[in-house]
Design a protein around this motif. Structure first.
Motif, mmCIF file in Angstrom:
data_model
loop_
_atom_site.group_PDB
_atom_site.id
_atom_site.type_symbol
_atom_site.label_atom_id
_atom_site.label_comp_id
_atom_site.label_asym_id
_atom_site.label_seq_id
_atom_site.Cartn_x
_atom_site.Cartn_y
_atom_site.Cartn_z
ATOM 1 N N THR A 90 81.781 16.023 25.055
ATOM 2 C CA THR A 90 82.026 17.074 26.103
ATOM 3 C C THR A 90 83.393 16.531 26.726
ATOM 4 N N LEU A 91 84.093 17.746 27.349
ATOM 5 C CA LEU A 91 85.223 17.479 27.940
ATOM 6 C C LEU A 91 85.252 16.845 29.370
ATOM 7 N N GLY A 92 83.878 16.682 30.028
ATOM 8 C CA GLY A 92 83.562 15.984 31.094
ATOM 9 C C GLY A 92 82.226 16.179 31.460
ATOM 10 N N LEU A 110 83.274 30.179 23.223
ATOM 11 C CA LEU A 110 82.773 31.577 22.853
ATOM 12 C C LEU A 110 84.280 32.161 22.479
ATOM 13 N N THR A 111 85.473 31.547 23.185
ATOM 14 C CA THR A 111 86.738 32.188 22.890
ATOM 15 C C THR A 111 87.856 31.125 22.810
ATOM 16 N N PRO A 112 89.080 31.275 22.048
ATOM 17 C CA PRO A 112 90.138 30.245 22.224
ATOM 18 C C PRO A 112 90.915 30.332 23.414
ATOM 19 N N GLY A 113 91.681 29.250 23.807
ATOM 20 C CA GLY A 113 92.298 28.971 25.063
ATOM 21 C C GLY A 113 92.676 27.536 25.296
ATOM 22 N N HIS A 114 92.885 27.155 26.531
ATOM 23 C CA HIS A 114 93.262 25.832 26.809
ATOM 24 C C HIS A 114 92.077 24.858 26.528
ATOM 25 N N VAL A 115 90.751 25.325 26.893
ATOM 26 C CA VAL A 115 89.903 24.329 26.631
ATOM 27 C C VAL A 115 89.725 24.133 24.954
ATOM 28 N N TYR A 116 89.920 24.965 24.112
ATOM 29 C CA TYR A 116 89.848 25.008 22.927
ATOM 30 C C TYR A 116 90.992 23.921 22.437
ATOM 31 N N ASP A 165 92.253 21.561 24.015
ATOM 32 C CA ASP A 165 91.970 20.184 24.452
ATOM 33 C C ASP A 165 91.043 19.638 23.629
ATOM 34 N N ILE A 166 90.169 20.470 22.909
ATOM 35 C CA ILE A 166 88.974 20.084 21.908
ATOM 36 C C ILE A 166 89.853 19.773 20.552
ATOM 37 N N ALA A 167 90.936 20.573 20.325
ATOM 38 C CA ALA A 167 91.615 20.353 19.170
ATOM 39 C C ALA A 167 92.365 18.969 19.175
ATOM 40 N N ALA A 168 92.474 18.727 20.481
ATOM 41 C CA ALA A 168 93.505 17.411 20.493
ATOM 42 C C ALA A 168 92.802 15.964 20.594
ATOM 43 N N ALA A 169 91.458 16.157 20.365
ATOM 44 C CA ALA A 169 90.628 15.017 20.728
ATOM 45 C C ALA A 169 90.491 13.965 19.662
ATOM 46 N N GLY A 170 91.298 14.363 18.433
ATOM 47 C CA GLY A 170 91.465 13.354 17.330
ATOM 48 C C GLY A 170 90.650 13.629 16.107
ATOM 49 N N GLU A 227 87.291 26.822 14.457
ATOM 50 C CA GLU A 227 87.463 28.080 15.410
ATOM 51 C C GLU A 227 86.205 28.262 16.194
ATOM 52 N N PRO A 228 86.532 28.750 17.416
ATOM 53 C CA PRO A 228 85.418 29.210 18.441
ATOM 54 C C PRO A 228 84.584 30.339 17.703
ATOM 55 N N LEU A 229 83.612 30.656 18.564
ATOM 56 C CA LEU A 229 82.690 31.691 17.782
ATOM 57 C C LEU A 229 83.515 32.976 17.661
ATOM 58 N N LEU A 230 84.118 33.498 18.645
ATOM 59 C CA LEU A 230 84.973 34.333 18.737
ATOM 60 C C LEU A 230 86.584 33.791 18.461
ATOM 61 N N ASP A 231 86.979 34.195 17.123
ATOM 62 C CA ASP A 231 88.246 33.549 16.609
ATOM 63 C C ASP A 231 89.301 34.390 16.815
ATOM 64 N N GLY A 232 89.121 35.732 17.610
ATOM 65 C CA GLY A 232 90.374 36.460 17.493
ATOM 66 C C GLY A 232 90.470 37.749 16.666
ATOM 67 N N GLY A 233 89.657 37.685 15.729
ATOM 68 C CA GLY A 233 89.411 38.746 14.626
ATOM 69 C C GLY A 233 88.139 39.536 15.219
ATOM 70 N N PRO A 234 87.850 40.399 14.166
ATOM 71 C CA PRO A 234 86.590 41.314 14.657
ATOM 72 C C PRO A 234 85.230 40.394 14.867
ATOM 73 N N PRO A 235 84.690 40.659 15.924
ATOM 74 C CA PRO A 235 83.593 39.643 16.287
ATOM 75 C C PRO A 235 82.337 39.806 15.083
#
Length: 241
Positions: free
Chosen positions: A153-155, A182-188, A190-195, A201-209
């Protein structure tokens, strides 16, 4: 008078995250012709859940669009539900087998292989119930994937994501992060930068749910007791699975 279904999310800062949430609300609205479907938020976006409760009437059910227990969000939702005894609160979306199935689909889409080391990554979780929910989500993902799933987790008290990735790398295989958001954003971000070598992708990736998420929302809305009046009870409590 139609019943009102209030889909309550934390809120998203990024345009992509907001679009993903709006897409889910619109998809639920198309499938639930018998319900007035509206969105509400706890932070970042408007209207707030308290405002929506105050502006609507009749039977209303709030579905928390949460993947794990979130105390601040839960408190705001329960307080809003106390404004009117005709308002009830359903269980949140997760953890759930449906989300685990979609999580495995995201792994496959990202090119994960059976010998990769999988780490489920989640946002900060400081409450023991949140930690328990994330642990359950990892167990469900493991059962569907058919292999061990680590948690980061991030914290909070759980293993920091960067440390979980380092531990996973000791197995000598690629490290694939399964994003439990659930959605992309700054938390995603941070996860992508963890190495990790690969991040889903998140559960909702920006395309049709995914239709399964829409179905899960409606299952929560139509679960037993979702529309039961509170009566003399001091107020609905956010159900915990």
């Amino acid at each position: 008078m139609n019943r009102t279904l209030i889909l309550c999310a934390h809120g998203a800062e990024s345009a992509r995250g907001r679009g993903a949430l709006a897409g889910l609300v619109n998809a639920v609205r198309r499938e639930a012709q018998d319900l007035d479907v509206v969105d509400a938020f706890v932070d970042v976006q408007e209207p707030t859940v308290a405002e929506v409760v105050g502006e609507t009437s009749g039977p209303r059910a709030i579905v928390p669009l949460m993947l794990a227990y979130d105390k601040p969000v839960s408190v705001d939702i329960v307080q809003a539900s106390h404004l009117d005894p005709a308002v009830t609160v359903t269980p949140p979306l997760g953890p759930d087998w449906v989300l685990a199935e979609i999580g495995v689909q995201r792994l496959v889409e990202a090119g994960a292989r059976s010998h990769d080391t999988i780490v489920l990554a989640a946002d900060t979780a400081t409450d023991s119930r949140a930690v328990g929910d994330i642990g359950k989500a990892a167990r469900l993902l493991s059962a569907v994937w058919g292999g061990r799933v680590h948690v980061g987790t991030l914290g909070g008290p759980d293993t920091p994501l960067a440390d979980a990735v380092d531990v996973a790398r000791a197995y000598g295989q690629r490290v694939v992060v399964s994003t439990y958001l659930l959605t992309p954003g700054h938390v995603y971000d941070d996860i992508a930068a963890a190495g990790a070598d690969v991040v889903t992708e998140p559960l909702l990736d920006g395309g049709p749910p995914d239709a399964r998420i829409v179905g899960l929302v409606l299952a929560r809305a139509r679960s037993r007791g979702a529309w039961s009046p509170v009566g003399s009870d001091p107020g609905p409590r956010l159900a915990h699975q």
